[in-house]
Enzyme design. Structure first.
Site, PDB file in Angstrom:
ATOM      1  N   ASP A 120       0.796  -1.229   0.000  1.00  0.00           N
ATOM      2  CA  ASP A 120       0.000   0.000   0.000  1.00  0.00           C
ATOM      3  C   ASP A 120       0.832   1.286   0.000  1.00  0.00           C
ATOM      4  O   ASP A 120       0.281   2.368   0.230  1.00  0.00           O
ATOM      5  CB  ASP A 120      -0.948   0.021   1.201  1.00  0.00           C
ATOM      6  CG  ASP A 120      -0.232  -0.085   2.539  1.00  0.00           C
ATOM      7  OD1 ASP A 120       0.986  -0.347   2.545  1.00  0.00           O
ATOM      8  OD2 ASP A 120      -0.887   0.091   3.579  1.00  0.00           O
ATOM      9  N   GLU A 121       2.128   1.194  -0.270  1.00  0.00           N
ATOM     10  CA  GLU A 121       2.973   2.384  -0.274  1.00  0.00           C
ATOM     11  C   GLU A 121       3.958   2.359  -1.435  1.00  0.00           C
ATOM     12  O   GLU A 121       4.445   1.295  -1.814  1.00  0.00           O
ATOM     13  CB  GLU A 121       3.779   2.491   1.026  1.00  0.00           C
ATOM     14  CG  GLU A 121       2.973   2.769   2.265  1.00  0.00           C
ATOM     15  CD  GLU A 121       3.874   2.942   3.476  1.00  0.00           C
ATOM     16  OE1 GLU A 121       4.537   3.998   3.581  1.00  0.00           O
ATOM     17  OE2 GLU A 121       3.922   2.022   4.300  1.00  0.00           O
TER      18      GLU A 121
END
Length: 364
Positions: A120-121
């Site tokens: 998610d990054e």
């Protein structure tokens, strides 16, 4: 790539409460509910941890990495006070991986140099935009596209380097956009608590606090020689980061998932090798099924993570001399890694294990 100017502009994109947001997207009836993604709380007796909490659940005090038993108690207190009951969800990693691929495939249409560091990054090299004004406009486009196309929200930080961009991304969540220019970088860091700096964990922060340092500005009084003496090689990096200096480049990665892993929390803390080995072998089989389903043929690194009974968490890895792709190879490396955690070198106090996790990386 030829940039429009020599200015260096880095972005960090962080998908908001990602696991919980994917659950909301795929199960509309959960929209707005206090969602906790993690292991079964077992009525407050569960022994796992929270993977992600929605923002509604965070208002109850629930946070990522919190023991699931504590999260359950906080939720019960909120429910008894008349607030909505929490929804506990078992992680659906296949859905999260698919959603991650959707988002970052969309981002890659706008940004050529992207370094995905987790599901998610990611870091983005936005230097090609030529100015912070243009970088802001692009970030606004990205946030809108992610929301409209993927049904998720993302917070984006923009700054002169990775350090500033990552911290900035977390300052206005959810769905935030924070710009910190080169001139403003040190001022931006100065009032922050020391643990806001990536790499400063509880132990480092405690040692700095003993010196009377509570904020980044306070700790800048530490000479680099003293930092090096206190923290070894990390000391000079710490000295630079306190001054907003970070020369790390954004390195484009393969678009495939960065790793495949599984973890397990034992019902009772254990040092029983047979029990631990059975769990590891099951994890290895599950990992290799996902590995084959995703179309991979080899892995290069095996990572083992353990959490001891006192919640101390440690990871160790083995990088193979050549890529491998068999279950047997993974099983052998997992056993080799776990044995060290049951010996005095890695476990001098003979602590029992609470959790074990196995992961493969550098997939092809």
């Amino acid at each position: 790539m030829r940039y429009a100017s020599s200015v260096r502009i880095i972005g960090h994109i962080d998908l908001d409460a990602f696991f919980a947001s994917v659950e909301e997207r795929e199960k509309p009836y959960l929209k707005g509910a206090p969602i906790i993604v993690g292991s079964d709380p077992q009525g407050g007796r569960g022994r796992g941890v929270v993977s992600t909490a929605s923002y509604a659940a965070r208002r109850y005090g629930v946070r990522s990495a919190m023991p699931i038993s504590k999260a359950w108690k906080l939720c019960e207190s909120a429910r008894c006070a008349g607030y909505p009951a929490c929804v506990f969800v078992t992680p659906g990693m296949h859905s999260y991986s698919k959603a991650s691929q959707e988002v970052f495939a969309l981002v890659r249409k706008h940004v050529r140099v992207l370094e995905q560091v987790s599901v998610d990054e990611a870091y983005l090299d936005l230097s090609f935009t030529g100015s912070y004004t243009q970088a802001r406009r692009l970030a606004e486009v990205l946030r809108k596209d992610i929301r409209d196309t993927c049904g998720l929200t993302a917070s984006i930080g923009i700054g002169p380097n990775k350090l500033i961009a990552k911290i900035a991304a977390g300052t206005q969540k959810p769905n935030g956009l924070t710009i910190v220019t080169t001139r403003a970088a040190e001022r931006f860091l100065d009032p922050l608590p020391l643990q806001e700096i990536p790499g400063i964990g509880p132990k480092t922060a405690a040692r700095l606090k003993q010196k009377g340092f509570k904020t980044v500005h306070d700790a800048k009084a530490l000479a680099w020689q003293d930092a090096r003496r206190m923290f070894g090689k990390w000391g000079f990096s710490l000295y630079e980061r306190l001054r907003a200096i970070d020369d790390r480049a954004v390195v484009a990665e393969h678009e495939a998932p960065l790793s495949i892993g599984r973890h397990h929390t034992f019902e009772t803390d254990t040092r029983n090798l047979q029990d631990i080995q059975e769990v590891l072998m099951d994890q290895a089989r599950r990992i290799m099924r996902t590995f084959a389903r995703e179309g991979f043929t080899s892995f290069k690194t095996v990572v083992l993570t353990v959490r001891f009974s006192d919640f101390t968490t440690v990871s160790r890895s083995l990088t193979l001399s050549e890529p491998r792709g068999t279950l047997r190879e993974l099983e052998l490396k997992a056993i080799k890694l776990i044995l060290s955690f049951l010996e005095s070198r890695e476990n001098p106090r003979n602590k029992a294990l609470r959790l074990v996790g196995l992961r493969i990386e550098k997939l092809e």
